[in-house]
Design an enzyme around this catalytic site. Sequence first.
Site, PDB file in Angstrom:
ATOM      1  N   LYS A 290      -5.108  30.316  20.047  1.00  0.00           N
ATOM      2  CA  LYS A 290      -5.624  29.011  20.451  1.00  0.00           C
ATOM      3  C   LYS A 290      -5.803  28.193  19.170  1.00  0.00           C
ATOM      4  O   LYS A 290      -6.842  28.259  18.512  1.00  0.00           O
ATOM      5  CB  LYS A 290      -6.961  29.140  21.184  1.00  0.00           C
TER       6      LYS A 290
ATOM      7  N   PRO B  57      12.727 -16.777   5.683  1.00  0.00           N
ATOM      8  CA  PRO B  57      13.704 -15.767   6.105  1.00  0.00           C
ATOM      9  C   PRO B  57      14.462 -15.101   4.964  1.00  0.00           C
ATOM     10  O   PRO B  57      15.083 -14.058   5.170  1.00  0.00           O
ATOM     11  CB  PRO B  57      14.655 -16.554   7.019  1.00  0.00           C
TER      12      PRO B  57
ATOM     13  N   TYR C 187       2.277  30.478  15.808  1.00  0.00           N
ATOM     14  CA  TYR C 187       1.112  31.340  15.626  1.00  0.00           C
ATOM     15  C   TYR C 187       1.504  32.663  14.970  1.00  0.00           C
ATOM     16  O   TYR C 187       2.451  33.325  15.368  1.00  0.00           O
ATOM     17  CB  TYR C 187       0.434  31.640  16.961  1.00  0.00           C
TER      18      TYR C 187
ATOM     19  N   SER D  48       8.384   3.204 -11.646  1.00  0.00           N
ATOM     20  CA  SER D  48       8.154   4.026 -10.457  1.00  0.00           C
ATOM     21  C   SER D  48       7.348   5.234 -10.873  1.00  0.00           C
ATOM     22  O   SER D  48       7.828   6.086 -11.628  1.00  0.00           O
ATOM     23  CB  SER D  48       9.484   4.460  -9.832  1.00  0.00           C
TER      24      SER D  48
ATOM     25  N   ALA E 145       8.559  -8.690   2.341  1.00  0.00           N
ATOM     26  CA  ALA E 145       7.405  -8.173   1.614  1.00  0.00           C
ATOM     27  C   ALA E 145       7.057  -6.794   2.146  1.00  0.00           C
ATOM     28  O   ALA E 145       7.175  -6.525   3.350  1.00  0.00           O
ATOM     29  CB  ALA E 145       6.201  -9.105   1.754  1.00  0.00           C
TER      30      ALA E 145
ATOM     31  N   THR F 252       9.082 -12.253   5.759  1.00  0.00           N
ATOM     32  CA  THR F 252       7.951 -13.172   5.666  1.00  0.00           C
ATOM     33  C   THR F 252       8.259 -14.457   6.428  1.00  0.00           C
ATOM     34  O   THR F 252       9.272 -14.565   7.115  1.00  0.00           O
ATOM     35  CB  THR F 252       7.653 -13.515   4.196  1.00  0.00           C
TER      36      THR F 252
ATOM     37  N   ASN G  30       1.279   7.113  -8.420  1.00  0.00           N
ATOM     38  CA  ASN G  30      -0.088   6.611  -8.627  1.00  0.00           C
ATOM     39  C   ASN G  30      -1.134   7.474  -7.947  1.00  0.00           C
ATOM     40  O   ASN G  30      -2.283   7.510  -8.369  1.00  0.00           O
ATOM     41  CB  ASN G  30      -0.209   5.136  -8.215  1.00  0.00           C
ATOM     42  N   CYS G  31      -0.773   8.186  -6.881  1.00  0.00           N
ATOM     43  CA  CYS G  31      -1.740   9.075  -6.224  1.00  0.00           C
ATOM     44  C   CYS G  31      -2.082  10.285  -7.092  1.00  0.00           C
ATOM     45  O   CYS G  31      -3.081  10.961  -6.844  1.00  0.00           O
ATOM     46  CB  CYS G  31      -1.198   9.544  -4.875  1.00  0.00           C
TER      47      CYS G  31
ATOM     48  N   ILE H 143      12.881 -14.073   2.233  1.00  0.00           N
ATOM     49  CA  ILE H 143      11.901 -13.306   1.470  1.00  0.00           C
ATOM     50  C   ILE H 143      11.288 -12.223   2.364  1.00  0.00           C
ATOM     51  O   ILE H 143      10.813 -12.506   3.462  1.00  0.00           O
ATOM     52  CB  ILE H 143      10.792 -14.208   0.903  1.00  0.00           C
TER      53      ILE H 143
END
Length: 573
Positions: free
Chosen positions: A442, A284, A434, A47, A288, A281, A50-51, A286
């Site tokens: 605005k 039933p 604001y 884990s 993803a 998928t 990756n970003c 499996i």
Amino acid sequence: MSAFGNPEPMKAVIVGGVAGGASAAARLRRLDESAEIVMFERTGYVSYANCGLPYYVGGVITDKGKLTLQTPQSFASRFDVDARVLSDVVSVDRAAKKVHVRNLADGSEYDESYDYLILSPGARAMRPDIEGMDDPRVMTMRTVEDTFAMRSFIEDRSPRTAVVCGGGFIGLEVAENLCGMGIKVTVVQRPDHVLPTLDRDMAADLHHCIRSHGIDLLLGESLEGLDTSGELKVRLKSGRVLEADMAVIALGVVPDTVIAKDAGLELGIKGAIVTDSHMRTSDPSIYAVGDAVQVRNFVSGLEASIALAGPANRQGRIAADNIAGLDSEYKGSMGSSVIKVFEMTAASTGLTEKAARAAGVPYEKVYTYSASHASYYPGARNMQVKVLFDPASGRIVGAQIVGYEGVDKRIDVIATAIYAGLSVEDLAQLDLAYAPPYSSAKDPVNYAGFVACNVMSGRLRQFYWDQLPSKLSDPAVTVLDVRTSKEYAQSHLEGVLHIPVDDLRARMAEIPKGKPVYAICHSGLRSYIACMMLSQEGYECYNLAGGYRFYSSVARDMPVGSPTDYPCGVSNN
């Protein structure tokens, strides 16, 4: 007995970690303490963020340990998950309900049974079928191992030049980080603009920014081949040859669904795995999740392949919910995204114009140019906002924003509005926080709503940057520039009538009657005011959406104005 009344403990096998698989494992354990959970990950990291990988290459993230969100040991101690790295699931036997696993560390192979299987194989980097791709100077970035290899190459070889093939998220992030290390970078991009999540007009300001940092941006060019026999040479389809010390291939990703295909699961667009709204998928037993699955575009309703971490995490959670007996549904993806490009930020949600046309979704569009916070408070910088909406109902179908501070929060507001089915009239009515350091009375989101409401009501008629040249050459119309004399002297178009907006009432007689008037100013605000004046005096008037600044950036490839301009060039008075 399991937490949900099953007579025997359930066994779930998860193929792939990172976002979707790791999220599914943690959620499933929280819901069912008795379940046996085994997770296989092909790489050495179960884990990871990756970003964040490009930022480790560039030294922004200095501790490689921070890229790892969980380890096999931490998964075992906190979640009682048997996480096995360097374990490649090579096949699925659906009849026997088992997977065949190859241990990449020692080459051994074995079978693992399951009651439920969650596939989270992700996507693989596109690798063109050309010679030279295996040369160590030619790299991709998809895994932690890819990142460490690139960082080691830079530390060991001290490259001075690099070619990055691809101007998407990874390509631009890698280019920025290489540039920050003093490497001379060339970006090669096959389309006529960077980032497929933007329309070309909204990418123009990014092009100026990228080039201002010394990057050679080659648009409309594509990789043809590599010469690795001596000095590395990148051959482009145009015939141009680029010499470089390293090349990064960032041409996008495709769903990694070989085992799903071999197992006979139903596949959809780009070979992605077809699931229902429960992430189940065609088998039933499996499920993803993640970059490998086909999803429904939330706005158009069409099937799509969207490789983003946020949807992958949510899908993993939903798959776990359903395995544990909860009724949880994934309602689709809008592809909301944001990227840092040097000092700028670009974000989008929903449909682009290209996507709307392809899906047959009717739309109108507005462009606004608003400060990130109150212009009188120091540090305000402008953002270009583009909103697409249904011309009949006002339903928002997409938005793109390019600017600096505050872009991310505005795109999140609009993404929430799209999810809630709000209209542009609702944008105008939103009660947003604001204070001068954070916004304006605005807000840019409200302002986009105001303009869109004016268009829907017919009070504002627009024309666009790509229509301006034909208006300038048409003797049957008047193109009116209402900017100040100083702005006009700095830069203007030939063939326009120049009357500053503050002089317009006194000089309106100079504008021929019986001809449509096409008004322009810096960003569209003062020309809108001029249109309101003229229309009440019987003129047929149209406003240049986005203004002269936007037209110059997109059509003339000229950065006009600066990020600290007031919304309509007031600082130039």
